[in-house]
Design a protein around this motif. Sequence first.
Motif, PDB file in Angstrom:
ATOM      1  N   SER A 153       0.782  -1.244   0.000  1.00  0.00           N
ATOM      2  CA  SER A 153       0.000   0.000   0.000  1.00  0.00           C
ATOM      3  C   SER A 153       0.814   1.294   0.000  1.00  0.00           C
ATOM      4  O   SER A 153       0.252   2.360  -0.243  1.00  0.00           O
ATOM      5  N   LEU A 154       2.100   1.243   0.300  1.00  0.00           N
ATOM      6  CA  LEU A 154       2.850   2.460   0.623  1.00  0.00           C
ATOM      7  C   LEU A 154       2.739   3.561  -0.425  1.00  0.00           C
ATOM      8  O   LEU A 154       2.596   4.739  -0.092  1.00  0.00           O
ATOM      9  N   ARG A 155       2.779   3.233  -1.690  1.00  0.00           N
ATOM     10  CA  ARG A 155       2.826   4.278  -2.720  1.00  0.00           C
ATOM     11  C   ARG A 155       1.533   5.078  -2.837  1.00  0.00           C
ATOM     12  O   ARG A 155       1.519   6.142  -3.455  1.00  0.00           O
ATOM     13  N   ARG A 156       0.429   4.576  -2.245  1.00  0.00           N
ATOM     14  CA  ARG A 156      -0.823   5.306  -2.403  1.00  0.00           C
ATOM     15  C   ARG A 156      -1.511   5.623  -1.075  1.00  0.00           C
ATOM     16  O   ARG A 156      -2.651   6.061  -1.070  1.00  0.00           O
ATOM     17  N   GLY A 163       1.588   5.339   5.577  1.00  0.00           N
ATOM     18  CA  GLY A 163       2.086   4.092   5.012  1.00  0.00           C
ATOM     19  C   GLY A 163       2.839   3.250   6.026  1.00  0.00           C
ATOM     20  O   GLY A 163       2.721   2.022   6.046  1.00  0.00           O
ATOM     21  N   LEU A 164       3.626   3.893   6.872  1.00  0.00           N
ATOM     22  CA  LEU A 164       4.334   3.170   7.936  1.00  0.00           C
ATOM     23  C   LEU A 164       3.347   2.558   8.917  1.00  0.00           C
ATOM     24  O   LEU A 164       3.520   1.426   9.376  1.00  0.00           O
ATOM     25  N   GLN A 165       2.301   3.311   9.240  1.00  0.00           N
ATOM     26  CA  GLN A 165       1.285   2.788  10.154  1.00  0.00           C
ATOM     27  C   GLN A 165       0.562   1.598   9.542  1.00  0.00           C
ATOM     28  O   GLN A 165       0.313   0.586  10.218  1.00  0.00           O
ATOM     29  N   VAL A 166       0.215   1.696   8.265  1.00  0.00           N
ATOM     30  CA  VAL A 166      -0.495   0.603   7.603  1.00  0.00           C
ATOM     31  C   VAL A 166       0.347  -0.670   7.632  1.00  0.00           C
ATOM     32  O   VAL A 166      -0.169  -1.763   7.933  1.00  0.00           O
ATOM     33  N   ALA A 167       1.619  -0.560   7.319  1.00  0.00           N
ATOM     34  CA  ALA A 167       2.477  -1.750   7.308  1.00  0.00           C
ATOM     35  C   ALA A 167       2.578  -2.367   8.702  1.00  0.00           C
ATOM     36  O   ALA A 167       2.566  -3.595   8.851  1.00  0.00           O
ATOM     37  N   ARG A 168       2.655  -1.539   9.716  1.00  0.00           N
ATOM     38  CA  ARG A 168       2.706  -2.057  11.090  1.00  0.00           C
ATOM     39  C   ARG A 168       1.397  -2.774  11.440  1.00  0.00           C
ATOM     40  O   ARG A 168       1.394  -3.831  12.076  1.00  0.00           O
ATOM     41  N   LYS A 298     -12.263 -20.703  -5.661  1.00  0.00           N
ATOM     42  CA  LYS A 298     -11.154 -21.663  -5.636  1.00  0.00           C
ATOM     43  C   LYS A 298     -10.101 -21.341  -6.694  1.00  0.00           C
ATOM     44  O   LYS A 298      -9.500 -22.251  -7.311  1.00  0.00           O
ATOM     45  N   ALA A 299      -9.888 -20.051  -6.931  1.00  0.00           N
ATOM     46  CA  ALA A 299      -8.825 -19.638  -7.846  1.00  0.00           C
ATOM     47  C   ALA A 299      -7.482 -20.132  -7.307  1.00  0.00           C
ATOM     48  O   ALA A 299      -7.218 -20.037  -6.109  1.00  0.00           O
ATOM     49  N   PRO A 300      -6.620 -20.680  -8.168  1.00  0.00           N
ATOM     50  CA  PRO A 300      -5.339 -21.242  -7.703  1.00  0.00           C
ATOM     51  C   PRO A 300      -4.303 -20.155  -7.415  1.00  0.00           C
ATOM     52  O   PRO A 300      -3.200 -20.143  -7.978  1.00  0.00           O
ATOM     53  N   ILE A 301      -4.657 -19.238  -6.528  1.00  0.00           N
ATOM     54  CA  ILE A 301      -3.786 -18.125  -6.145  1.00  0.00           C
ATOM     55  C   ILE A 301      -3.230 -18.427  -4.758  1.00  0.00           C
ATOM     56  O   ILE A 301      -3.967 -18.799  -3.845  1.00  0.00           O
ATOM     57  N   ASP A 302      -1.930 -18.275  -4.618  1.00  0.00           N
ATOM     58  CA  ASP A 302      -1.271 -18.611  -3.354  1.00  0.00           C
ATOM     59  C   ASP A 302      -1.085 -17.410  -2.438  1.00  0.00           C
ATOM     60  O   ASP A 302      -1.140 -17.550  -1.211  1.00  0.00           O
ATOM     61  N   VAL A 303      -0.853 -16.237  -3.029  1.00  0.00           N
ATOM     62  CA  VAL A 303      -0.573 -15.029  -2.243  1.00  0.00           C
ATOM     63  C   VAL A 303      -1.390 -13.875  -2.818  1.00  0.00           C
ATOM     64  O   VAL A 303      -1.415 -13.677  -4.039  1.00  0.00           O
ATOM     65  N   TYR A 304      -2.038 -13.134  -1.929  1.00  0.00           N
ATOM     66  CA  TYR A 304      -2.795 -11.948  -2.333  1.00  0.00           C
ATOM     67  C   TYR A 304      -2.063 -10.708  -1.845  1.00  0.00           C
ATOM     68  O   TYR A 304      -1.803 -10.556  -0.640  1.00  0.00           O
ATOM     69  N   ALA A 305      -1.715  -9.811  -2.774  1.00  0.00           N
ATOM     70  CA  ALA A 305      -1.064  -8.549  -2.437  1.00  0.00           C
ATOM     71  C   ALA A 305      -2.110  -7.445  -2.485  1.00  0.00           C
ATOM     72  O   ALA A 305      -2.672  -7.160  -3.545  1.00  0.00           O
ATOM     73  N   VAL A 306      -2.389  -6.841  -1.337  1.00  0.00           N
ATOM     74  CA  VAL A 306      -3.404  -5.786  -1.269  1.00  0.00           C
ATOM     75  C   VAL A 306      -2.704  -4.450  -1.072  1.00  0.00           C
ATOM     76  O   VAL A 306      -1.716  -4.358  -0.352  1.00  0.00           O
ATOM     77  N   GLY A 307      -3.237  -3.421  -1.700  1.00  0.00           N
ATOM     78  CA  GLY A 307      -2.564  -2.134  -1.652  1.00  0.00           C
ATOM     79  C   GLY A 307      -3.491  -0.979  -1.396  1.00  0.00           C
ATOM     80  O   GLY A 307      -3.986  -0.783  -0.286  1.00  0.00           O
ATOM     81  N   THR A 308      -3.772  -0.217  -2.456  1.00  0.00           N
ATOM     82  CA  THR A 308      -4.496   1.047  -2.340  1.00  0.00           C
ATOM     83  C   THR A 308      -5.773   0.940  -1.528  1.00  0.00           C
ATOM     84  O   THR A 308      -5.988   1.693  -0.571  1.00  0.00           O
ATOM     85  N   ARG A 309      -6.649   0.029  -1.898  1.00  0.00           N
ATOM     86  CA  ARG A 309      -7.977  -0.024  -1.283  1.00  0.00           C
ATOM     87  C   ARG A 309      -7.920  -0.381   0.196  1.00  0.00           C
ATOM     88  O   ARG A 309      -8.804   0.002   0.960  1.00  0.00           O
ATOM     89  N   VAL A 310      -6.876  -1.096   0.587  1.00  0.00           N
ATOM     90  CA  VAL A 310      -6.716  -1.434   2.002  1.00  0.00           C
ATOM     91  C   VAL A 310      -5.991  -0.306   2.734  1.00  0.00           C
ATOM     92  O   VAL A 310      -6.374   0.081   3.840  1.00  0.00           O
ATOM     93  N   GLY A 311      -4.963   0.243   2.129  1.00  0.00           N
ATOM     94  CA  GLY A 311      -4.175   1.294   2.785  1.00  0.00           C
ATOM     95  C   GLY A 311      -4.960   2.542   3.104  1.00  0.00           C
ATOM     96  O   GLY A 311      -4.624   3.267   4.052  1.00  0.00           O
TER      97      GLY A 311
END
Length: 454
Positions: A153-156, A163-168, A298-311
């Motif tokens: 999320s940091l860039r947005r 951004g630091l708070q979100v990562a924590r 059941k999409a064969p996705i192993d890792v979900y990267a969330v950014g803007t909408r969560v940050g």
Amino acid sequence: MSETTTTDLYEVTMALSYLRERMTEPATFSCFVRQLPPDRGFLVCAGVESVLSYLSRYRVSLDDARAFAEALGRPVRDLMPLVGTCFTGTVRAVPEGRVVLAGEPLLEVTAPLPEAQLVETCVLNHLSHQTMVASKCVRCVLAADGHAIVDFSLRRTHGTAAGLQVARLAALTGFAGTSNVATARALNFPAVGTMAHSYVEAFENEEAAFTAFARCHPGPVTLLVDTYDTVSGVAAAARVLRALDRADGSAVRLDSGDLKELSFRARAVLDAAGLPQVRIVASGGLDEFAVHDLVSAKAPIDVYAVGTRVGVSADAPYLDTAYKLVEYAGRPVMKLSSAKVTAPGCKQVFRRRGCADVIGLADEPPLPGSTPLLRTVLRGGARCTSPLPLEDARRQLAAEVAQLPATAREIRSPVPVQATVSGPLATLTGRVRRRIEREVRGPSRVERPGRVSG
């Protein structure tokens, strides 16, 4: 820029008036969320540690007084009564990373009235933003249903401090890593990352880009495969990973398009190439709603990267948070404004299994089978407890969320858990209301509002 002057002007004007009137007896302010945003069945308390750090170093300097005087268009001598003011009070708070409900105090500040008033703005800012984001993050973890979630999320985010708070908060709520190097280093939290489309575009073709990247970085790599054509990109990544014998732990990343359909096609290409161990990472506008839909399919996705909408907690970007006076000089007080009624007195939250909470008075004995949630964390302006280690707080939060009713944990249309009010608090509320009606407004003129907030 001074932290002290990062405040709303009316905090200063009220504090000056209190000092002029010699109103410096202890005051208690309660900070709570009036009502939950849509699609929230509960919240996660966060920002308490930031508040305590702020209060511990709070001080009005001469330079601050000059800034206040300039803002007010008054001579500096008028603001001199504020110079040297420090926070000398007590804070009782919900430990960071605990589930909280509407109406429950996240913290209560007790201090000489001018001090307690001056710090309102920053207390609300820290608690509102971080509680909002932590609540969004934990919903992503629930939606992922055991799949890894990482923070991009940091860039947005709304500023790098946010951004630091979100990562924590991502670390607190159960994420597997963050792209934010500063937070990863500070918390000993995994740093994660891939590459940008610009990197791929800088080379003659995808295969050359993937080869160069893999040669530069030892160990597992994640290759961004959708710069041109996703399926062709996956095939190119597969050739490079096989040729360099770098498949173990490596991944391809999908960042656009129909992620469900593309993930199935990517998995088929990788499996056909004899690379079942290569994982699939998905990103691109994801939040708990999109993650829930992909997991459900059941999409064969192993890792979900969330950014803007969560940050920025895009679907619920603010909380209806309040910081209200509940007691002054030993006298319980309350607000009777329509739809914004507050309950008087210093409070405690009695937590029972499943977060079947009861909001009571601070001096009530614990209810049978309950645990008092608010703890004294700052006394005399100084910390009197140590924060729970991050890993312990993370485990405690996961256990508490798991105890919530299933309906409160739903991603869409959850049923919020409702706190109840103890008998002593209800009695005090009625008594203070009658006193106000009799002494201030007259019973025939008082509005009859609805539910009392904490």
